[in-house]
Design an enzyme around this catalytic site. Structure first.
Site, PDB file in Angstrom:
ATOM      1  CE1 TYR A   7      -3.300  -2.829   0.569  1.00 29.40           C
ATOM      2  CE2 TYR A   7      -2.783  -2.801   2.897  1.00 29.40           C
ATOM      3  CZ  TYR A   7      -3.437  -3.358   1.827  1.00 29.40           C
ATOM      4  OH  TYR A   7      -4.235  -4.442   2.030  1.00 29.40           O
ATOM      5  CE1 TYR A 135      -8.818  -4.894   1.647  1.00 31.37           C
ATOM      6  CE2 TYR A 135      -8.637  -5.915   3.814  1.00 31.37           C
ATOM      7  CZ  TYR A 135      -8.106  -5.633   2.574  1.00 31.37           C
ATOM      8  OH  TYR A 135      -6.853  -6.101   2.250  1.00 31.37           O
ATOM      9  CG  ASP A 241     -13.872 -11.381   7.006  1.00 33.37           C
ATOM     10  OD1 ASP A 241     -13.106 -11.717   7.928  1.00 33.37           O
ATOM     11  OD2 ASP A 241     -13.531 -10.663   6.057  1.00 33.37           O
ATOM     12  CE  LYS A 270      -6.808  -7.851   9.903  1.00 34.03           C
ATOM     13  NZ  LYS A 270      -5.575  -7.281   9.406  1.00 34.03           N
TER      14      LYS A 270
HETATM   15  N1  PLP Z   1     -11.084  -9.694   6.449  1.00 36.03           N
HETATM   16  C1  PLP Z   1     -11.105  -8.604   7.227  1.00 36.03           C
HETATM   17  C2  PLP Z   1     -12.371  -8.246   7.925  1.00 36.03           C
HETATM   18  C3  PLP Z   1      -9.971  -7.818   7.378  1.00 36.03           C
HETATM   19  O1  PLP Z   1     -10.021  -6.723   8.151  1.00 36.03           O
HETATM   20  C4  PLP Z   1      -8.788  -8.212   6.708  1.00 36.03           C
HETATM   21  C5  PLP Z   1      -7.560  -7.408   6.838  1.00 36.03           C
HETATM   22  O2  PLP Z   1      -7.550  -6.295   7.258  1.00 36.03           O
HETATM   23  C6  PLP Z   1      -8.804  -9.350   5.918  1.00 36.03           C
HETATM   24  C7  PLP Z   1      -9.976 -10.085   5.808  1.00 36.03           C
HETATM   25  C8  PLP Z   1      -7.570  -9.791   5.193  1.00 36.03           C
HETATM   26  O3  PLP Z   1      -6.666 -10.345   6.086  1.00 36.03           O
HETATM   27  P1  PLP Z   1      -5.121 -10.493   5.671  1.00 36.03           P
HETATM   28  O4  PLP Z   1      -4.561  -9.116   5.600  1.00 36.03           O
HETATM   29  O5  PLP Z   1      -4.531 -11.311   6.779  1.00 36.03           O
HETATM   30  O6  PLP Z   1      -5.082 -11.211   4.369  1.00 36.03           O
END
Ligand code: PLP
Length: 424
Positions: A7, A135, A241, A270
């Protein structure tokens, strides 16, 4: 070889800051400065940097078994982690699939959902529904489910078509209501879509209660509950998610728990390893799994990664869950929530602030800006100011937020707000 950072637009952004070590809520730079990590290093670090229990668990595991192919093999850390997660998740979510980051956890869930209907003889149920401002990650499938943004602009030719519905972004209500008078009218958009096209839709994917990268947008609980109900009614799978919201971020272990709903598939990453190693899981119901269980090899789930179920990641995740059992983690979370409420109240009427949002350990201030959005010019000015004042805060455009590690002290959290106040 030079490193290409995520980014980052090197032509206009300063050189990356070299970090030498981390301890507790702080990162220590190679040139001798100290930075208070107010965003848990991209929302992964839960219990502070360098927590000895996690570090030692990884070291012990590394001396025993660093990795093994996960197709046709298993190992104790993978089994133990799956049992420990089962103990804190709803009983109906009882099949766990390992991968290695949040994007792949979502990618796996979307593929599972599509193949679930394919294996059940309904291949026309193959579309994914996702929310505005979503996202879900940067891999092609997860990026397709993510809303149109700077993150996706160059890749439209690659993205799979996704059906897009309103998000409950109350501050910028998509149906022109105000929260005090609305009855979650925005969800009707999704309800109508599922009612009209149930034969085509495989799954709805949501960030439950909180859209993170979209600007820390907090949804009313009823919004998620109505989505759950609509999915039940129209035979559509619900993917939660929880890559960001999992492991206490919303004040409960999972956002779905706070909303008292159970999805069909859940994605975790995470905070799963306490912020030490990349690891992810996609968990599904037995009903989903049974569609893949067959003597026909073609019905198997053909998805895997070299580092699926990595033992070091699993050992870190087990240690993370042990910390939840042995340390007063939810008391720490409650203390963060108290300070967030108190300090956000001070900002609510500030002339520079457009909206104030909070859920659990997540607090956000949306600043007034003519160029509101991820590419807002405010972002880099604010970021530089915060770094100069010893605080790592990385605004999402004109949205300043803090997601601190749970071990942050009251004084440190107040300091973050003082620095934000100074910036305003
Ligand atoms: N899903 C959500 C809700 C997220 O906030 C993120 C990353 O910020 C992801 C998926 C993607 O995770 P990663 O960066 O470990 O691929």
């Amino acid at each position: 070889m030079k490193i290409w950072h995520p980014y980052t637009q090197e032509a206009v952004e300063p050189v990356p800051i070299a970090i030498d070590r981390g301890e507790g809520a702080y990162l220590y730079t190679a040139d001798g400065r100290r930075l208070l990590d107010a965003i848990s290093s991209w929302w992964v670090n839960l219990h502070g940097h360098g927590h000895p229990l996690i570090a030692e668990a990884i070291a012990r595991q590394a001396c025993k078994l660093e990795h093994v192919i996960f197709a046709g093999f298993t190992h104790e850390p993978a089994e133990e982690l799956s049992s420990r997660l089962a103990a804190i998740l709803p009983p109906s979510l009882n099949r766990l699939f390992y991968s290695d980051n949040g994007s792949t956890a979502v990618e796996v869930a979307m593929k599972m959902a599509v193949q679930f209907w394919h294996n059940n003889g309904r291949p026309e149920k193959r579309h994914i529904v996702a929310l505005e401002h979503a996202y879900h990650g940067d891999t092609v499938g997860a990026m397709s489910a993510s809303a149109d943004s700077a993150f996706t602009a160059a890749f439209d030719a690659l993205r799979i078509p996704v059906l897009r519905v309103h998000s409950a972004y109350c501050h910028r209500c998509p149906v022109g209501k105000t929260r005090s008078s609305c009855v979650i009218d925005c969800v009707e958009n999704l309800e109508q879509l599922l009612e009209q096209r149930p034969e085509e839709i495989a799954a709805v994917v949501v960030e439950p209660l909180l859209q993170a990268a979209g600007g820390m947008i907090v949804h009313p609980i009823e919004f998620l509950q109505r989505i759950r109900r609509a999915c039940f009614e129209h035979d559509v799978l619900l993917i939660a998610d929880e890559v960001f919201t999992g492991f206490g971020r919303t004040g409960r272990m999972f956002a779905c728990e706070l909303a008292e709903i159970v999805p069909d598939l859940m994605c975790l990453s995470k905070g799963l390893t306490g912020g030490f190693l990349p690891l992810a899981v996609t968990i599904c119901s037995d009903e989903v799994y049974q569609a893949f269980y067959s003597e026909d090899r073609l019905r198997a789930f053909f998805h895997g990664h070299s580092y699926s179920g990595n033992p070091l990641g699993c050992a870190a995740a087990i240690a993370n869950l042990k910390i939840f059992e042995t340390e007063p983690v939810f008391e720490r979370i409650a203390a963060i929530e108290r300070i967030h409420s108190e300090r956000l109240a001070d900002f609510r009427n500030h002339p520079a602030i457009d909206d104030v949002r909070m859920l659990g350990t997540v607090a956000a201030l949306e600043l007034r800006a003519d160029d509101a959005g991820y590419l807002s010019n405010l972002r880099s000015r604010l970021y530089d100011f915060f770094i100069d004042h010893g605080v790592l805060l990385r605004p999402l455009g004109n949205v300043v937020y803090t997601v601190p590690p749970y071990i942050i002290s009251d004084v440190e959290l107040h300091h973050i707000y003082d620095v934000i106040g100074k910036a305003l």
